[in-house]
Design an enzyme around this catalytic site. Structure first.
Site, PDB file in Angstrom:
ATOM      1  N   LEU A  56      17.438  41.154  61.515  1.00 50.34           N
ATOM      2  CA  LEU A  56      18.625  40.677  62.225  1.00 50.34           C
ATOM      3  C   LEU A  56      19.845  41.510  61.861  1.00 50.34           C
ATOM      4  CD1 LEU A  56      20.657  39.077  60.085  1.00 50.34           C
ATOM      5  CD2 LEU A  56      18.929  37.316  60.283  1.00 50.34           C
TER       6      LEU A  56
ATOM      7  N   GLU B  39      23.977  41.249  61.428  1.00 45.50           N
ATOM      8  CA  GLU B  39      25.095  40.313  61.373  1.00 45.50           C
ATOM      9  C   GLU B  39      25.934  40.508  62.633  1.00 45.50           C
ATOM     10  OE1 GLU B  39      27.242  40.539  57.666  1.00 45.50           O
ATOM     11  OE2 GLU B  39      25.359  40.519  56.571  1.00 45.50           O
TER      12      GLU B  39
ATOM     13  N   ASN C 250      15.920  50.925  58.438  1.00 51.20           N
ATOM     14  CA  ASN C 250      17.364  50.964  58.152  1.00 51.20           C
ATOM     15  C   ASN C 250      17.814  52.378  57.801  1.00 51.20           C
ATOM     16  OD1 ASN C 250      17.797  48.326  58.687  1.00 51.20           O
ATOM     17  ND2 ASN C 250      18.440  47.740  56.646  1.00 51.20           N
TER      18      ASN C 250
ATOM     19  N   GLY D 289      32.619  57.674  63.738  1.00 54.60           N
ATOM     20  CA  GLY D 289      33.729  56.872  63.217  1.00 54.60           C
ATOM     21  C   GLY D 289      33.751  56.855  61.704  1.00 54.60           C
TER      22      GLY D 289
ATOM     23  N   CYS E 130      23.581  46.037  53.960  1.00 57.80           N
ATOM     24  CA  CYS E 130      22.226  46.554  54.168  1.00 57.80           C
ATOM     25  C   CYS E 130      22.144  48.069  54.069  1.00 57.80           C
ATOM     26  CB  CYS E 130      21.694  46.071  55.511  1.00 57.80           C
ATOM     27  SG  CYS E 130      21.370  44.301  55.483  1.00 57.80           S
TER      28      CYS E 130
ATOM     29  N   LYS F   2      23.036  50.071  50.619  1.00 56.50           N
ATOM     30  CA  LYS F   2      22.134  49.785  49.492  1.00 56.50           C
ATOM     31  C   LYS F   2      20.686  50.115  49.839  1.00 56.50           C
ATOM     32  CE  LYS F   2      20.952  44.876  50.086  1.00 56.50           C
ATOM     33  NZ  LYS F   2      19.558  45.072  50.451  1.00 56.50           N
TER      34      LYS F   2
ATOM     35  N   LYS G   7      31.889  45.301  60.127  1.00 57.20           N
ATOM     36  CA  LYS G   7      31.717  45.524  61.564  1.00 57.20           C
ATOM     37  C   LYS G   7      32.217  44.290  62.297  1.00 57.20           C
ATOM     38  CE  LYS G   7      26.955  43.993  62.195  1.00 57.20           C
ATOM     39  NZ  LYS G   7      25.705  44.277  62.838  1.00 57.20           N
TER      40      LYS G   7
HETATM   41  N1  LIG Z   1      22.817  40.416  55.782  1.00 54.40           N
HETATM   42  C1  LIG Z   1      21.999  41.052  56.611  1.00 54.40           C
HETATM   43  O1  LIG Z   1      22.377  41.480  57.708  1.00 54.40           O
HETATM   44  C2  LIG Z   1      20.559  41.273  56.233  1.00 54.40           C
HETATM   45  C3  LIG Z   1      19.650  41.634  57.230  1.00 54.40           C
HETATM   46  C4  LIG Z   1      18.324  41.834  56.879  1.00 54.40           C
HETATM   47  C5  LIG Z   1      17.937  41.692  55.552  1.00 54.40           C
HETATM   48  N2  LIG Z   1      18.849  41.375  54.610  1.00 54.40           N
HETATM   49  C6  LIG Z   1      18.383  41.214  53.224  1.00 54.40           C
HETATM   50  O2  LIG Z   1      18.239  39.828  52.943  1.00 54.40           O
HETATM   51  C7  LIG Z   1      18.600  39.550  51.599  1.00 54.40           C
HETATM   52  C8  LIG Z   1      19.739  38.545  51.569  1.00 54.40           C
HETATM   53  O3  LIG Z   1      20.848  39.106  52.220  1.00 54.40           O
HETATM   54  P1  LIG Z   1      22.120  38.217  52.596  1.00 54.40           P
HETATM   55  O4  LIG Z   1      23.023  39.085  53.384  1.00 54.40           O
HETATM   56  O5  LIG Z   1      21.670  36.918  53.152  1.00 54.40           O
HETATM   57  O6  LIG Z   1      22.734  37.996  51.139  1.00 54.40           O
HETATM   58  P2  LIG Z   1      23.794  36.901  50.683  1.00 54.40           P
HETATM   59  O7  LIG Z   1      24.435  37.453  49.476  1.00 54.40           O
HETATM   60  O8  LIG Z   1      24.633  36.482  51.838  1.00 54.40           O
HETATM   61  O9  LIG Z   1      22.890  35.667  50.295  1.00 54.40           O
HETATM   62  C9  LIG Z   1      22.094  35.610  49.163  1.00 54.40           C
HETATM   63  C10 LIG Z   1      22.144  34.182  48.636  1.00 54.40           C
HETATM   64  O10 LIG Z   1      21.180  34.078  47.590  1.00 54.40           O
HETATM   65  C11 LIG Z   1      21.734  33.257  46.582  1.00 54.40           C
HETATM   66  N3  LIG Z   1      21.015  33.516  45.330  1.00 54.40           N
HETATM   67  C12 LIG Z   1      21.101  34.585  44.523  1.00 54.40           C
HETATM   68  N4  LIG Z   1      20.257  34.441  43.491  1.00 54.40           N
HETATM   69  C13 LIG Z   1      19.627  33.271  43.651  1.00 54.40           C
HETATM   70  C14 LIG Z   1      18.638  32.575  42.924  1.00 54.40           C
HETATM   71  N5  LIG Z   1      18.131  33.066  41.807  1.00 54.40           N
HETATM   72  N6  LIG Z   1      18.223  31.386  43.395  1.00 54.40           N
HETATM   73  C15 LIG Z   1      18.726  30.856  44.526  1.00 54.40           C
HETATM   74  N7  LIG Z   1      19.668  31.481  45.273  1.00 54.40           N
HETATM   75  C16 LIG Z   1      20.097  32.663  44.827  1.00 54.40           C
HETATM   76  C17 LIG Z   1      23.206  33.638  46.546  1.00 54.40           C
HETATM   77  O11 LIG Z   1      23.983  32.642  45.920  1.00 54.40           O
HETATM   78  C18 LIG Z   1      23.503  33.800  48.035  1.00 54.40           C
HETATM   79  O12 LIG Z   1      23.965  32.609  48.626  1.00 54.40           O
HETATM   80  C19 LIG Z   1      18.957  40.899  50.980  1.00 54.40           C
HETATM   81  O13 LIG Z   1      17.816  41.441  50.381  1.00 54.40           O
HETATM   82  C20 LIG Z   1      19.345  41.735  52.182  1.00 54.40           C
HETATM   83  O14 LIG Z   1      19.148  43.100  51.989  1.00 54.40           O
HETATM   84  C21 LIG Z   1      20.154  41.135  54.916  1.00 54.40           C
END
Ligand SMILES: NC(=O)c1ccc[n+]([C@@H]2O[C@H](COP(=O)([O-])OP(=O)(O)OC[C@H]3O[C@@H](n4cnc5c(N)ncnc54)[C@H](O)[C@@H]3O)[C@@H](O)[C@H]2O)c1
Length: 449
Positions: A154, A156, A227, A272, A279, A282, A339
């Site tokens: 997905l 954001e 990615n 840009g 994402c 990292k 974004k």
């Molecule tokens: N944000 C995006 O667009 C996106 C898209 C695809 C994949 N991802 C991947 O998904 C994962 C999460 O991304 P995100 O953007 O949702 O991150 P985020 O930081 O918004 O959410 C992570 C959540 O996990 C919680 N957390 C951390 N350690 C924890 C633990 N031990 N137990 C319970 N909760 C815990 C944090 O408090 C936080 O609320 C990452 O690996 C990211 O790379 C993100």
């Protein structure tokens, strides 16, 4: 099916909300107790279009609940989605400590067999380590833990639409039973048996999503490879933009024509300020690091990363050329999120611009439809304005850093009357140079004259 979601961030909440809408019962937990309390009271800790409505309707239907007790969440679901963060370490390697922490919790709190779905983005071989940790920490050797890698694609800003209408659902499994369970979980999505909040249930006809069954290592690699490829495309477009400036060509004309070739495709070719967010930066670093650990040379990706880091400096070359002395000048920064359509400011190029403006002694007046509360805590010295025209009032320059529609649609005639000087430095190529000049603006963007 009863599902547990560990980690209530962007991915966890979207996954929980969409799968609850698709008919599953979902229990969510997070290490952040305040976040859980906010969710229990009906609040939504992040901005993502349609998420608030989906969570509210799932809550009303009794299909989603929240608990700060991880053990309770682990015990209540047969299927556990791990959606915790995997931030970068200083050396670029993915920090998997949250995954390890969750693995221990599952191993010690589970009382029955679990299907454990790794949705966080992780380097290849993490699934295998996860299974090892689950076995090592389990108090009951008779319990069966099956691990699946189910990377999330997905974006954001369009996360709900992406989740309900994916191009592909990748499931990396070790056995056929896990593949069948994943088909069952995603059946409503694959068969479009849900109420779509984006299209109000009149979703445009399209090809059904493919569910691709792979090995765990392949699934993990697919996410990083995808990615990183998109990041490469963005950096490629940015180098083309630099070339256009030197040679006297228009990057929009060049990339539009390139993108019409189906082998290339038009997306992610926008020049840009470059890529940011939680994402791409990292994941590129983690992929480079992973390749390094197994002796594979990923110089092509290192170059993409280097090009991206240079975008801020390229932007400031324009700023200095336009403003001459930055110190003491009042400037308007339009956009703080990494974004449009999100409040996410992690690794946002806009914040790099703001920090550099402060280093150079400017007074910064900023506007962003959703991200200001998050930035206020980090940068209290910025003057914040909900109304972009107020940020532009008396400004000697406007700097466009995020591609929100509200900025794309700004009335520059009106803005010009408010500004101390008609100068726009556009980090997102939102406007037509000819039109801006017609309105009397000095206008700088990337790769266009
Ligand atoms: N944000 C995006 O667009 C996106 C898209 C695809 C994949 N991802 C991947 O998904 C994962 C999460 O991304 P995100 O953007 O949702 O991150 P985020 O930081 O918004 O959410 C992570 C959540 O996990 C919680 N957390 C951390 N350690 C924890 C633990 N031990 N137990 C319970 N909760 C815990 C944090 O408090 C936080 O609320 C990452 O690996 C990211 O790379 C993100």
């Amino acid at each position: 099916m009863r599902l547990s979601v560990i980690g209530c961030g962007y991915v966890g909440l979207v996954t929980g909300a969409c799968l609850a809408e698709a008919g599953h019962e979902v229990v969510c937990t997070d290490i952040d107790k305040q976040r859980i309390a906010q969710l229990q009271e009906g609040g939504v800790p992040i901005y993502e279009r349609y998420l608030d409505k989906l969570l509210a309707s799932a809550r009303k239907a009794g299909r989603i609940s929240y608990t700060a007790d991880a053990g309770e969440a682990i015990r209540s679901g047969d299927v556990i989605f791990i959606c915790v963060g995997t931030p970068p370490k200083p050396n670029g390697e993915a920090d998997l400590s949250a995954i390890d922490h969750v693995a221990r919790q599952i191993a010690t709190e589970a009382r029955s067999a679990k299907l454990i779905i790794e949705k966080s983005t992780v380097p290849a071989r993490t699934g295998l380590e996860l299974r090892r940790a689950l076995t090592a920490y389990s108090r009951n050797s008779g319990l069966c833990f099956r691990v699946v890698s189910n990377p999330e694609f997905l974006r954001e800003g369009t996360a709900i639409e992406d989740f309900f209408h994916p191009d592909r659902i990748v499931v990396g499994v070790e056995d056929e039973a896990s593949a069948n369970d994943m088909r069952q979980i995603y059946r409503p999505i694959l068969e479009r048996a849900f109420h779509c909040p984006v299209h109000n249930s009149t979703c445009p006809p399209g090809n059904a999503a493919a569910l691709l069954v792979t090995t765990i290592n392949s699934a993990e690699l697919i996410k990083h490879a995808s990615n990183s490829f998109l990041a490469l495309k963005i950096s490629y477009a940015n180098v083309i933009a630099d070339l256009c400036e030197k040679i006297g060509a228009d990057v929009e004309e060049v990339t539009r024509a390139m993108g019409l070739d189906p082998r290339i495709g038009g997306q992610f070719l926008r020049a840009g300020l470059g890529f940011g967010g939680f994402c791409f930066p990292k994941d590129v670093q983690a992929f480079i690091h992973l390749a390094g650990t197994v002796g594979v040379d990923f110089d092509i990706l290192k170059a993409a990363e280097r090009v991206n880091k240079q975008r801020i400096e390229r932007f400031f070359e324009k700023v200095r050329q336009a403003l001459w002395v930055v110190k003491g000048k009042r400037v308007a920064v339009l956009g703080l999120a990494f974004k449009g359509n999100t409040d996410d400011i992690r690794f946002s190029p806009a914040l790099e611009v703001v920090k550099e403006l402060f280093r150079e002694g400017a007074q910064v007046h900023a506007s962003d439809p959703e991200a200001m509360p998050k930035v206020k805590a980090l940068l209290p010295e910025v003057h914040y304005h909900q109304d972009p025209y107020e940020a532009l009032r008396d400004a000697e320059a406007a700097m466009v850093c995020t591609e929100w529609d509200v900025f794309r649609d700004l009335d520059w005639e009106r803005a010009g009357k408010l500004m101390a000087r008609r100068l726009v430095i556009d980090g997102r190529n939102l406007y037509s140079p000819a039109r801006m000049r017609q309105l009397g603006f000095e206008y700088y963007s990337f790769g266009r004259e």
